[in-house]
Scaffold this motif. Structure first.
Motif, short mmCIF file in Angstrom:
data_model
loop_
_atom_site.label_atom_id
_atom_site.label_comp_id
_atom_site.label_asym_id
_atom_site.label_seq_id
_atom_site.Cartn_x
_atom_site.Cartn_y
_atom_site.Cartn_z
N SER A 141 0.82 -1.21 0.00
CA SER A 141 0.00 0.00 0.00
C SER A 141 0.86 1.26 0.00
O SER A 141 1.66 1.47 0.91
N HIS A 142 0.67 2.09 -1.01
CA HIS A 142 1.26 3.44 -1.02
C HIS A 142 0.24 4.35 -0.33
O HIS A 142 -0.53 5.05 -1.00
N GLN A 143 0.25 4.33 0.96
CA GLN A 143 -0.84 4.89 1.77
C GLN A 143 -1.14 6.34 1.41
O GLN A 143 -0.23 7.15 1.28
N SER A 144 -2.41 6.62 1.26
CA SER A 144 -2.98 7.94 0.95
C SER A 144 -2.87 8.31 -0.52
O SER A 144 -3.39 9.36 -0.93
N GLN A 145 -2.20 7.50 -1.33
CA GLN A 145 -2.08 7.81 -2.75
C GLN A 145 -3.27 7.24 -3.53
O GLN A 145 -3.82 6.21 -3.15
N PRO A 146 -3.67 7.88 -4.64
CA PRO A 146 -4.77 7.34 -5.45
C PRO A 146 -4.41 5.97 -6.03
O PRO A 146 -3.22 5.67 -6.26
N VAL A 147 -5.43 5.16 -6.27
CA VAL A 147 -5.23 3.83 -6.86
C VAL A 147 -6.34 3.58 -7.86
O VAL A 147 -7.48 4.03 -7.67
N ALA A 148 -6.01 2.89 -8.95
CA ALA A 148 -6.98 2.68 -10.02
C ALA A 148 -8.16 1.82 -9.58
O ALA A 148 -9.27 1.99 -10.06
N GLY A 149 -7.92 0.90 -8.67
CA GLY A 149 -9.00 0.03 -8.21
C GLY A 149 -8.46 -1.00 -7.25
O GLY A 149 -7.26 -1.12 -7.02
N ARG A 150 -9.38 -1.79 -6.68
CA ARG A 150 -9.01 -2.83 -5.72
C ARG A 150 -8.06 -3.85 -6.35
O ARG A 150 -7.14 -4.36 -5.69
N ALA A 151 -8.27 -4.13 -7.63
CA ALA A 151 -7.44 -5.13 -8.30
C ALA A 151 -5.97 -4.74 -8.30
O ALA A 151 -5.09 -5.61 -8.18
N GLN A 152 -5.68 -3.46 -8.42
CA GLN A 152 -4.30 -3.01 -8.41
C GLN A 152 -3.65 -3.29 -7.05
O GLN A 152 -2.50 -3.73 -6.98
N LEU A 153 -4.39 -3.04 -5.98
CA LEU A 153 -3.88 -3.32 -4.64
C LEU A 153 -3.63 -4.82 -4.46
O LEU A 153 -2.58 -5.23 -3.94
N GLU A 154 -4.59 -5.62 -4.88
CA GLU A 154 -4.46 -7.06 -4.69
C GLU A 154 -3.32 -7.64 -5.53
O GLU A 154 -2.64 -8.57 -5.10
N ALA A 155 -3.08 -7.05 -6.69
CA ALA A 155 -1.95 -7.48 -7.51
C ALA A 155 -0.62 -7.15 -6.83
O ALA A 155 0.33 -7.95 -6.86
N ALA A 156 -0.56 -5.99 -6.20
CA ALA A 156 0.66 -5.62 -5.48
C ALA A 156 0.89 -6.56 -4.30
O ALA A 156 2.03 -6.99 -4.04
N VAL A 157 -0.17 -6.90 -3.58
CA VAL A 157 -0.05 -7.84 -2.47
C VAL A 157 0.47 -9.18 -2.97
O VAL A 157 1.39 -9.79 -2.39
N ALA A 158 -0.11 -9.68 -4.07
CA ALA A 158 0.31 -10.97 -4.61
C ALA A 158 1.78 -10.97 -5.00
O ALA A 158 2.50 -11.96 -4.78
N ALA A 159 2.25 -9.87 -5.55
CA ALA A 159 3.65 -9.78 -5.96
C ALA A 159 4.57 -9.85 -4.75
O ALA A 159 5.61 -10.55 -4.78
N TYR A 160 4.21 -9.15 -3.67
CA TYR A 160 5.05 -9.18 -2.47
C TYR A 160 4.94 -10.53 -1.74
O TYR A 160 5.91 -10.98 -1.11
N GLU A 161 3.79 -11.16 -1.84
CA GLU A 161 3.65 -12.50 -1.25
C GLU A 161 4.60 -13.50 -1.93
O GLU A 161 5.17 -14.37 -1.27
N ARG A 162 4.73 -13.37 -3.25
CA ARG A 162 5.67 -14.24 -3.96
C ARG A 162 7.12 -13.91 -3.60
O ARG A 162 7.97 -14.80 -3.49
#
Length: 226
Positions: A141-162
């Motif tokens: 999470s880039h906290q307080s920054q705009p995000v295109a949608g929930r999918a973008q957040l979940e993709a970032a989480v998945a990348a860090y999980e790997r």
């Protein structure tokens, strides 16, 4: 106009004659009571939820709810992304106010003072005690920054999980350089207790010296009108 629902506050109130000379014991007693009161009841709010108010560089006040995860005689504190809105505000102006509110107990504690960054050692100790998923989210999470949608957040989480899979070790996810915490060094600590007919009790500890929240010689108590 929508009908206003009213109720009275039937709190126990505060007797200043029974209050300790410094705020530490009073604050921790109320925090412990709120935590005990909340146990086993999913309908009660998190007793450690604290509203933190800052002022942004344009002079606008900002307020948000975080979790109080630091409480010592130095003061209360919380952890956050240092690049978040609140982090940027506090770099510009370290003055801060924060409130713990427990509606079902008719109690609140208000802290007013200045924010100071917690040491990296303290931050690392807390970060490593967080659940693995929360540590991953801190990176994603880039906290307080705009995000295109929930999918973008979940993709970032998945990348860090790997990148950093859960091994069960406290250091399997490194502490981000941009993640830290703040201590509020208090100049005032107010204990508010709701009473009937809005004649509430407000007892305020006002700093008179340089000691911490447990130093009786460095505080005076005053009652303020509700």
């Amino acid at each position: 106009m929508q009908e206003i629902k009213r109720w009275d506050y039937n709190g126990e109130g505060i007797d200043e004659q029974a209050m300790p000379a410094a705020p530490w014991d009073a604050v921790t007693h109320w925090v412990d009571a709120a935590r005990t009161h909340a146990q086993g009841d999913a309908d009660r709010p998190d007793p450690d939820a604290i509203e933190v108010a800052t002022v942004d560089p344009t002079g606008h006040p900002q307020v948000r709810t975080v979790l109080m995860r630091y409480l010592t005689p130095e003061g209360p504190g919380f952890y956050t992304n240092l690049s978040s809105h609140k982090g940027r505000d506090l770099r510009h102006d370290p003055r801060v106010a924060a409130t713990l509110t427990w509606p079902t107990l008719f109690r609140a504690v208000r802290f007013v003072g200045t924010a100071h960054e917690l040491s990296r050692e303290t931050v690392a100790d807390y970060f490593q005690a967080r659940p693995w998923g929360s540590r991953i989210s801190a990176w994603a999470s880039h906290q307080s920054q705009p995000v295109a949608g929930r999918a973008q957040l979940e993709a970032a989480v998945a990348a860090y999980e790997r990148r950093w899979p859960d091994t069960g070790a406290p250091d399997d996810v490194p502490v981000p350089d941009f993640w830290g915490g703040y201590l509020i060094r208090c100049d005032e600590v107010e204990l508010w207790a709701g009473r009937r007919s809005r004649l509430h009790d407000r007892l305020v500890y006002v700093r008179t010296g340089n000691g911490d929240l447990s130093d009786a010689a460095d505080w005076r108590i005053e009652r303020r009108q509700p």
